[in-house]
Design a protein around this motif. Structure first.
Motif, short mmCIF file in Angstrom:
data_model
loop_
_atom_site.label_atom_id
_atom_site.label_comp_id
_atom_site.label_asym_id
_atom_site.label_seq_id
_atom_site.Cartn_x
_atom_site.Cartn_y
_atom_site.Cartn_z
N ALA A 33 -4.61 2.03 2.46
CA ALA A 33 -5.32 1.09 3.32
C ALA A 33 -5.99 1.90 4.42
N ILE A 48 -9.84 -1.86 5.53
CA ILE A 48 -9.45 -2.74 6.63
C ILE A 48 -10.46 -2.51 7.76
N VAL A 79 0.87 -1.18 0.00
CA VAL A 79 0.00 0.00 0.00
C VAL A 79 0.90 1.23 0.00
N VAL A 134 -8.18 0.38 -0.01
CA VAL A 134 -8.31 -0.96 0.55
C VAL A 134 -8.94 -0.80 1.93
#
Length: 371
Positions: free
Chosen positions: A85, A113, A28, A111
């Motif tokens: 992320a 999480i 990332v 992304v």
């Protein structure tokens, strides 16, 4: 899915090591993750330097802003070969999903999480004494206390979504012994790629202890929400009661400005439509002889409610930011949940679930019209 082994009974450091590995390996470009500044201020940070990973606090139980607002601010437009992320709580993830569907966030650059969240405190509660690690450690271990903790934010005490509904990679500690192990679950190839090289034990199903804990947690929170909504109904239903409920509104619009899914670039309520000179003010007040000032507060709240109810994720930052202390969390909990139920919709549950007001079904709401 799998069980992540925690090193040295330190779950926060275990995740920091993993996050640092993602940055060093260029998996990332940066991480958006909770942290506490040297001044003791809890806030999300965007970090790209793995050598500074010790400053982040992925489990920090303090919410100063819904992280989806930050995601929208930094990733509204797509950028090639860049991945951030975003380490977010369930309500923040739901808001990001809504913003992606509203074309306010570039999905290709984010992304997601997802972290378990049994609730959060307002900034300043437990922070500022230099004991951030102690606060997080105590909080992670207090799994019998979350449902009794009246210091949690008002919205959190009614929240029935302690685990992510949508994430590329989920990390959980509820129903686990977080000093020994964490639960991880990759929902797609993006999430699986982040787990490559991570020391974990694959499992076929959610551990019984975790599943039972979460089911019991949700049942209690649903009862609490029902009780608080019943109390609101007693004092807030009806035109006169609703006027009284919003009577202390200062018209500051803080609730709107901090809302993660209130995305309009130009807002009617901050337009020059509301700019009135003295002559017009006198003309308006002459109709009734007396006019509440600032004016238009109830119209603002009802319009905002109508605008947001299908995408509201009930995070409660609106109430946290209200200087008048208006109980917006329970009101939006009631209204948005009822509205979304009418459409068979749940905000932030899925990217594939179309926004209610962007679709039309010939058979919907017949009971209000033809039949």
């Amino acid at each position: 899915m799998g069980i992540l082994q925690v090193k040295n009974k330190a779950p926060e450091q275990t995740l920091r090591d993993i996050y640092a590995h993602w940055l060093k390996a260029k998996r990332v470009s940066a991480l958006l993750v909770p942290a506490v500044s040297s001044l003791g201020v809890a806030t999300p940070v965007l970090i790209s330097d793995p050598d500074k990973i010790s400053q982040v606090s992925p489990f920090l139980p303090v919410m100063s802003v819904n992280g989806a607002s930050i995601v929208a601010a930094i990733a509204a437009k797509g950028v090639p070969d860049t991945k951030v992320a975003a380490v977010l709580r369930p309500c923040e993830l739901r808001a990001v999903v809504e913003l992606i569907k509203l074309q306010q966030v570039s999905r290709e650059n984010i992304v997601l999480i997802g972290m378990d969240c049994p609730g959060t405190y307002k900034p300043g509660q437990g922070i500022g004494s230099g004991s951030t690690s102690d606060l997080t450690s105590t909080f992670l271990s207090a799994q019998d206390g979350y449902l009794k903790d009246e210091r949690l934010r008002a919205a959190c005490q009614m929240c029935e979504f302690p685990t992510p509904l949508f994430a590329d990679l989920s990390i959980g500690f509820l129903g686990m012994n977080p000093k020994e192990s964490l639960y991880v679950d990759a929902a797609n190839e993006e999430g699986e790629s982040l787990l490559e090289g991570v020391d974990m034990i694959p499992i076929e199903a959610v551990p019984d202890e975790r599943r039972n804990y979460i089911n019991r947690f949700i049942e209690v929170r649903q009862r609490v929400a029902a009780d608080k909504i019943a109390e609101f109904d007693r004092i807030g239903l009806g035109a006169e009661n609703l006027v009284r409920y919003f009577a202390n509104c200062l018209n500051c619009h803080n609730c709107m400005k901090v809302c993660p899914v209130c995305y309009c670039r130009e807002c009617f309520f901050e337009s020059d439509v509301w700019e009135r000179d003295l002559e017009e003010q006198i003309r308006i007040v002459s109709r009734k002889g007396l006019n509440r000032m600032p004016a238009g507060t109830l119209l603002f709240h009802l319009t905002r409610m109508n605008h947001m109810m299908t995408s509201c994720v009930q995070c409660g930052v609106c109430e946290d930011s209200c200087p008048a202390g208006i109980g917006l969390s329970v009101l939006f909990k009631k209204v948005s949940r009822n509205a979304q139920a009418e459409f068979g919709y749940l905000s932030g549950r899925s990217l594939d679930e179309p926004l209610p007001l962007t679709t039309f079904r010939e058979d919907e709401f017949r009971h209000l019209g033809e039949e």
